[in-house]
Design a protein around this motif. Structure first.
Motif, PDB file in Angstrom:
ATOM      1  N   PRO A  37       1.016  -1.348   0.197  1.00  0.00           N
ATOM      2  CA  PRO A  37       0.176   0.045   0.042  1.00  0.00           C
ATOM      3  C   PRO A  37       1.003   1.162   0.007  1.00  0.00           C
ATOM      4  O   PRO A  37       2.173   1.111   0.087  1.00  0.00           O
ATOM      5  N   VAL A  38       0.229   2.125   0.112  1.00  0.00           N
ATOM      6  CA  VAL A  38       0.988   3.784   0.253  1.00  0.00           C
ATOM      7  C   VAL A  38       2.073   3.565   1.515  1.00  0.00           C
ATOM      8  O   VAL A  38       1.504   3.054   2.536  1.00  0.00           O
ATOM      9  N   ALA A  39       3.244   4.103   1.110  1.00  0.00           N
ATOM     10  CA  ALA A  39       4.218   3.935   2.358  1.00  0.00           C
ATOM     11  C   ALA A  39       4.151   5.298   3.041  1.00  0.00           C
ATOM     12  O   ALA A  39       3.817   6.356   2.395  1.00  0.00           O
ATOM     13  N   LEU A  40       4.322   5.347   4.230  1.00  0.00           N
ATOM     14  CA  LEU A  40       4.527   6.607   5.099  1.00  0.00           C
ATOM     15  C   LEU A  40       5.956   6.633   5.802  1.00  0.00           C
ATOM     16  O   LEU A  40       6.264   5.758   6.460  1.00  0.00           O
ATOM     17  N   LEU A  41       6.627   7.725   5.291  1.00  0.00           N
ATOM     18  CA  LEU A  41       7.980   8.037   5.866  1.00  0.00           C
ATOM     19  C   LEU A  41       7.894   9.083   6.562  1.00  0.00           C
ATOM     20  O   LEU A  41       7.487  10.062   6.160  1.00  0.00           O
ATOM     21  N   SER A  42       8.806   9.398   7.527  1.00  0.00           N
ATOM     22  CA  SER A  42       9.188  10.469   8.361  1.00  0.00           C
ATOM     23  C   SER A  42      10.647  10.477   8.748  1.00  0.00           C
ATOM     24  O   SER A  42      11.323   9.304   8.488  1.00  0.00           O
ATOM     25  N   GLY A  43      11.133  11.470   9.587  1.00  0.00           N
ATOM     26  CA  GLY A  43      12.499  11.337   9.963  1.00  0.00           C
ATOM     27  C   GLY A  43      13.059  12.547  10.388  1.00  0.00           C
ATOM     28  O   GLY A  43      12.386  13.724  10.363  1.00  0.00           O
ATOM     29  N   GLY A  44      14.459  12.817  10.629  1.00  0.00           N
ATOM     30  CA  GLY A  44      15.159  13.772  10.805  1.00  0.00           C
ATOM     31  C   GLY A  44      16.225  13.671  11.752  1.00  0.00           C
ATOM     32  O   GLY A  44      16.615  12.480  11.681  1.00  0.00           O
ATOM     33  N   GLY A  45      16.735  14.513  12.351  1.00  0.00           N
ATOM     34  CA  GLY A  45      17.897  14.229  13.217  1.00  0.00           C
ATOM     35  C   GLY A  45      17.694  13.323  14.147  1.00  0.00           C
ATOM     36  O   GLY A  45      16.396  13.390  14.902  1.00  0.00           O
ATOM     37  N   SER A  46      18.609  12.754  14.800  1.00  0.00           N
ATOM     38  CA  SER A  46      18.276  12.071  15.939  1.00  0.00           C
ATOM     39  C   SER A  46      18.530  12.745  17.251  1.00  0.00           C
ATOM     40  O   SER A  46      18.475  14.115  17.091  1.00  0.00           O
ATOM     41  N   ALA A  54      10.774   9.207  18.905  1.00  0.00           N
ATOM     42  CA  ALA A  54      10.699   9.764  17.483  1.00  0.00           C
ATOM     43  C   ALA A  54      12.361   9.584  16.803  1.00  0.00           C
ATOM     44  O   ALA A  54      13.416   9.819  17.284  1.00  0.00           O
ATOM     45  N   HIS A  55      12.269   8.884  15.512  1.00  0.00           N
ATOM     46  CA  HIS A  55      11.086   8.746  14.768  1.00  0.00           C
ATOM     47  C   HIS A  55      11.085   7.263  14.413  1.00  0.00           C
ATOM     48  O   HIS A  55       9.925   6.865  13.885  1.00  0.00           O
ATOM     49  N   ALA A  56      12.047   6.481  14.775  1.00  0.00           N
ATOM     50  CA  ALA A  56      11.915   4.958  14.645  1.00  0.00           C
ATOM     51  C   ALA A  56      10.909   4.364  15.461  1.00  0.00           C
ATOM     52  O   ALA A  56      10.283   3.052  15.255  1.00  0.00           O
ATOM     53  N   GLY A  57      10.521   5.090  16.567  1.00  0.00           N
ATOM     54  CA  GLY A  57       9.578   4.660  17.491  1.00  0.00           C
ATOM     55  C   GLY A  57       8.178   4.516  17.033  1.00  0.00           C
ATOM     56  O   GLY A  57       7.519   3.928  17.540  1.00  0.00           O
ATOM     57  N   TYR A  58       7.972   5.046  15.812  1.00  0.00           N
ATOM     58  CA  TYR A  58       6.616   5.294  15.293  1.00  0.00           C
ATOM     59  C   TYR A  58       6.759   4.370  14.023  1.00  0.00           C
ATOM     60  O   TYR A  58       5.402   4.574  13.239  1.00  0.00           O
ATOM     61  N   GLY A  87      19.010  10.836  10.858  1.00  0.00           N
ATOM     62  CA  GLY A  87      20.184  11.620  10.668  1.00  0.00           C
ATOM     63  C   GLY A  87      21.220  11.837  12.016  1.00  0.00           C
ATOM     64  O   GLY A  87      20.769  11.204  12.958  1.00  0.00           O
ATOM     65  N   ASP A  88      22.319  12.272  11.886  1.00  0.00           N
ATOM     66  CA  ASP A  88      23.134  12.605  13.203  1.00  0.00           C
ATOM     67  C   ASP A  88      22.259  13.200  14.154  1.00  0.00           C
ATOM     68  O   ASP A  88      21.369  14.088  13.675  1.00  0.00           O
ATOM     69  N   VAL A  89      22.847  13.450  15.599  1.00  0.00           N
ATOM     70  CA  VAL A  89      22.021  14.312  16.330  1.00  0.00           C
ATOM     71  C   VAL A  89      21.905  15.574  15.789  1.00  0.00           C
ATOM     72  O   VAL A  89      22.515  16.312  15.602  1.00  0.00           O
ATOM     73  N   PHE A  90      20.463  15.867  15.919  1.00  0.00           N
ATOM     74  CA  PHE A  90      20.129  17.317  15.302  1.00  0.00           C
ATOM     75  C   PHE A  90      20.430  17.694  13.851  1.00  0.00           C
ATOM     76  O   PHE A  90      20.558  18.851  13.802  1.00  0.00           O
ATOM     77  N   THR A  91      20.608  16.723  13.230  1.00  0.00           N
ATOM     78  CA  THR A  91      21.279  17.049  11.764  1.00  0.00           C
ATOM     79  C   THR A  91      20.032  16.063  10.813  1.00  0.00           C
ATOM     80  O   THR A  91      20.133  15.025  10.862  1.00  0.00           O
ATOM     81  N   SER A  92      19.729  16.856   9.868  1.00  0.00           N
ATOM     82  CA  SER A  92      18.874  16.059   8.810  1.00  0.00           C
ATOM     83  C   SER A  92      19.696  14.891   8.054  1.00  0.00           C
ATOM     84  O   SER A  92      20.845  15.149   7.999  1.00  0.00           O
ATOM     85  N   ASN A 108       9.293  21.292   9.578  1.00  0.00           N
ATOM     86  CA  ASN A 108       9.587  22.388   8.693  1.00  0.00           C
ATOM     87  C   ASN A 108      10.992  22.969   9.036  1.00  0.00           C
ATOM     88  O   ASN A 108      11.097  23.974   9.811  1.00  0.00           O
ATOM     89  N   TYR A 109      11.989  22.395   8.743  1.00  0.00           N
ATOM     90  CA  TYR A 109      13.530  22.755   9.047  1.00  0.00           C
ATOM     91  C   TYR A 109      14.071  22.488   7.654  1.00  0.00           C
ATOM     92  O   TYR A 109      13.706  21.793   6.585  1.00  0.00           O
ATOM     93  N   THR A 110      15.010  23.708   7.179  1.00  0.00           N
ATOM     94  CA  THR A 110      15.519  23.785   5.816  1.00  0.00           C
ATOM     95  C   THR A 110      16.286  22.453   5.697  1.00  0.00           C
ATOM     96  O   THR A 110      15.860  21.873   4.490  1.00  0.00           O
ATOM     97  N   GLY A 111      17.066  21.840   6.364  1.00  0.00           N
ATOM     98  CA  GLY A 111      17.775  20.646   6.002  1.00  0.00           C
ATOM     99  C   GLY A 111      16.805  19.546   5.535  1.00  0.00           C
ATOM    100  O   GLY A 111      17.001  18.864   4.446  1.00  0.00           O
ATOM    101  N   ASP A 112      15.759  19.307   6.503  1.00  0.00           N
ATOM    102  CA  ASP A 112      14.772  18.344   6.216  1.00  0.00           C
ATOM    103  C   ASP A 112      14.081  18.517   4.896  1.00  0.00           C
ATOM    104  O   ASP A 112      13.948  17.420   4.017  1.00  0.00           O
ATOM    105  N   ARG A 113      13.604  19.752   4.842  1.00  0.00           N
ATOM    106  CA  ARG A 113      12.754  20.179   3.518  1.00  0.00           C
ATOM    107  C   ARG A 113      13.715  19.779   2.238  1.00  0.00           C
ATOM    108  O   ARG A 113      13.316  19.286   1.392  1.00  0.00           O
ATOM    109  N   LEU A 114      14.993  20.156   2.480  1.00  0.00           N
ATOM    110  CA  LEU A 114      15.830  20.045   1.205  1.00  0.00           C
ATOM    111  C   LEU A 114      16.140  18.330   0.726  1.00  0.00           C
ATOM    112  O   LEU A 114      16.079  18.119  -0.284  1.00  0.00           O
TER     113      LEU A 114
END
Length: 564
Positions: free
Chosen positions: A47-56, A61-65, A77-82, A107-113
């Protein structure tokens, strides 16, 4: 910096490996920091996949979900790094098929990019992708335009809604629309009581004074929108809710879900107090809380503080929140029932007994109030002693004892037996821990010994004292030399009885009693504790007198000017 890590540069991989090892429904990609569901169907059947993530650093979050009913994969990503574009793309490939993927991006620049470029590359590979940006931080409403607000803890609710929509079989575009509409109706705000420490930095990201807080912080260790003085929890909650309710145009009759999120170093005790305040505040505004959760959902490493999130609800969103999900960090439930406050059972009424006041009634009350005043004055001293060899609560306990004694009615001092029982009952209710039961039991037995005696002789008082001390020994199992309150009480009772038997006046006998208690208390500083919390310290407790014995000395000394 003290952290349970190995090499700061390896925390990401080691954290993910440990997390996946603990949850058999999850798997970790070999070459990328991507957690996926362990047994996905072949791509054509997905089915449709749902992904999220960001810095550790935001765990759980995020693996716990990641799990049925929520995310298909999480990219870290690394701690607080996209995470990198390649890591996101690897996650899309591992999780999605022809039905496509929804990417929930804070809505953080690194994540959006990086998520945005990965979506473009996945599209070229034939995987349709929709991006949902969450910008729920209302604290920035006067600082930046709405499109530039940060995404913070409310993002977890978007994971839940979108995951439930996918589990219900909805197609890619509809899932994305459900998530976007919910993100537009979501508001969050946080408060920090201190900074967090990034492992690679080794020091806190900012410094706060003892009475300062940061309001409107993000989730990457940065300072808030403004700094202010520490306030009671109810006041801080009201300020955060004022901002969220105003920004999201919530009003009387609106239905919401509430998320009380800890930032990593806030104990459940405090989060429950915050939740209580939020539920009470929203009820007063006429806003109906349909579902609520409190806990660590999206943290900032070891930051003390919390955030509040409100999501406007309708029946459709409520059904998606209630849909089954089995991700490791999703608590489920969240239902808010009617407040249940029931009266504690009370004993059956007994026939009222008329007590004729003894000639000692006034003196008994004076004695009780003298003890209360001494406990209040000794609070700092007792707190200090107990902090050095215990949990530091004895001073506060004795102040509660003083308050309980002061609150007794005049009839409580009618006779020695009535006074002892009344004080014992009051202390039983007022003091937690061990002091309350010890004193209550001792006073109850002493009361029985003096029952029916209007003016006890010094010898009778001595017998009651000895009976009380034995009651404490029976209840706690201690003996002199174990470094407890008995090391003051036992020699005191013996000295009083011996002095009375030797023909000394009550005042002289009590002076001997106090001197013996003082020597016994001083001796505890040289004893290795065998019972109580101080026993956990072993020899480290030596050098500090036992706090319980010191408290005994306080009330014995308080009675010295009164006993004639």
């Amino acid at each position: 910096m003290k952290k349970l890590i190995n090499n700061p540069r390896h925390v990401l991989r080691e954290m993910l490996e440990g997390f996946v090892d603990l949850h058999p429904g999850l798997a970790l990609l070999e070459e990328e920091a991507v957690v996926v569901r362990a047994e996905l169907p072949v791509p054509a059947s997905r089915p449709v996949a749902l992904l999220s993530g960001g810095g550790s650093g935001h765990e759980p979050a995020h693996a716990g979900y990641v799990g049925p009913g929520m995310l298909t994969a999480a990219v870290a990503g690394d701690v607080f790094t996209s995470p990198s574009t390649d890591a996101v793309l690897a996650g899309i490939r591992a999780a999605a098929g022809p039905a496509g993927a929804v990417l929930v991006v804070k809505n953080y620049t690194g994540d959006r990019l990086n998520f945005g470029l990965a979506a473009e590359l996945a599209h070229d590979e034939g995987i349709p992708v929709e991006i949902v940006v969450v910008a729920d931080d209302v604290a920035l409403r006067d600082t930046v335009e709405a499109a530039r607000r940060r995404g913070i803890a409310g993002t977890v609710l978007i994971h839940k809604l979108a995951g439930a929509a996918i589990a219900a079989g909805k197609p890619l575009a509809e899932v994305a629309e459900i998530a976007r509409a919910a993100a537009a109706d979501l508001g969050s705000m946080g408060v920090a009581l201190g900074a967090c420490t990034v492992p690679t930095a080794g020091k806190p990201g900012f410094a706060l004074g003892d009475n300062e807080i940061e309001l409107g912080l993000g989730i990457h260790g940065e300072a808030g929108v403004r700094r202010g003085p520490m306030q009671p929890a109810d006041t801080l909650v009201a300020e955060m809710l004022d901002a969220i309710v105003s920004d999201r145009s919530l009003g009387r009759g609106d239905r919401v879900a509430l998320l009380v999120n800890g930032l990593g170093a806030t104990p459940p005790l405090e989060l429950s107090i915050v939740a209580r305040a939020a539920l009470t505040d929203l009820a007063a505004r006429g806003i109906v809380v349909e579902r609520a959760w409190a806990g660590n959902f999206l943290t900032a490493l070891d930051m003390p503080g919390c955030s509040l999130s409100l999501l406007r609800l309708d029946d459709a969103r409520l059904a998606l929140l209630d849909a089954a999900a089995s991700a490791p960090a999703w608590p489920g439930g969240g239902r808010i029932g009617p407040k249940r406050r029931i009266a504690a059972p009370v004993p059956a009424p007994t026939a009222e007994v008329v007590v004729i006041p003894s000639p000692l009634a006034d003196a008994l009350k004076v004695a009780g109030l003298a003890v209360a005043g001494a406990f209040e004055k000794a609070e700092p001293h007792l707190t200090d002693l107990d902090s050095r060899a215990g949990d530091g609560d004895l001073g506060a306990s004795m102040v509660r004892a003083a308050e309980a004694i002061r609150a007794l009615p005049g009839t409580a001092w009618a006779t020695p037996a009535v006074a002892l029982k009344s004080v014992g009952d009051a202390l039983r209710r007022a003091i937690g821990g061990s002091s309350g039961p010890f004193y209550a039991t001792a006073l109850l037995r002493a009361s029985r010994r003096l029952s029916g005696v209007a003016t006890p002789t010094p010898a009778a008082w001595g017998e009651a004292f000895t009976t009380a001390v034995q009651a404490i020994a029976d209840l706690g199992g201690a003996k002199p030399g174990d470094r407890t309150m008995l090391d003051a009480l036992h020699p005191a009772a013996e000295a009083f009885a011996a002095a009375v038997a030797g023909g000394k006046s009550p005042a002289e006998a009590w002076a001997a009693c106090v001197a013996a208690a003082m020597a016994g208390t001083d001796a505890t500083a040289r004893m290795r504790p065998r019972l109580g919390r101080a026993s956990y310290l072993g020899d480290r407790a030596i050098g500090v007198p036992d706090a319980g014995a010191a408290a005994v000395l306080v009330w014995l000394q308080a009675l010295k000017p009164i006993i004639r």
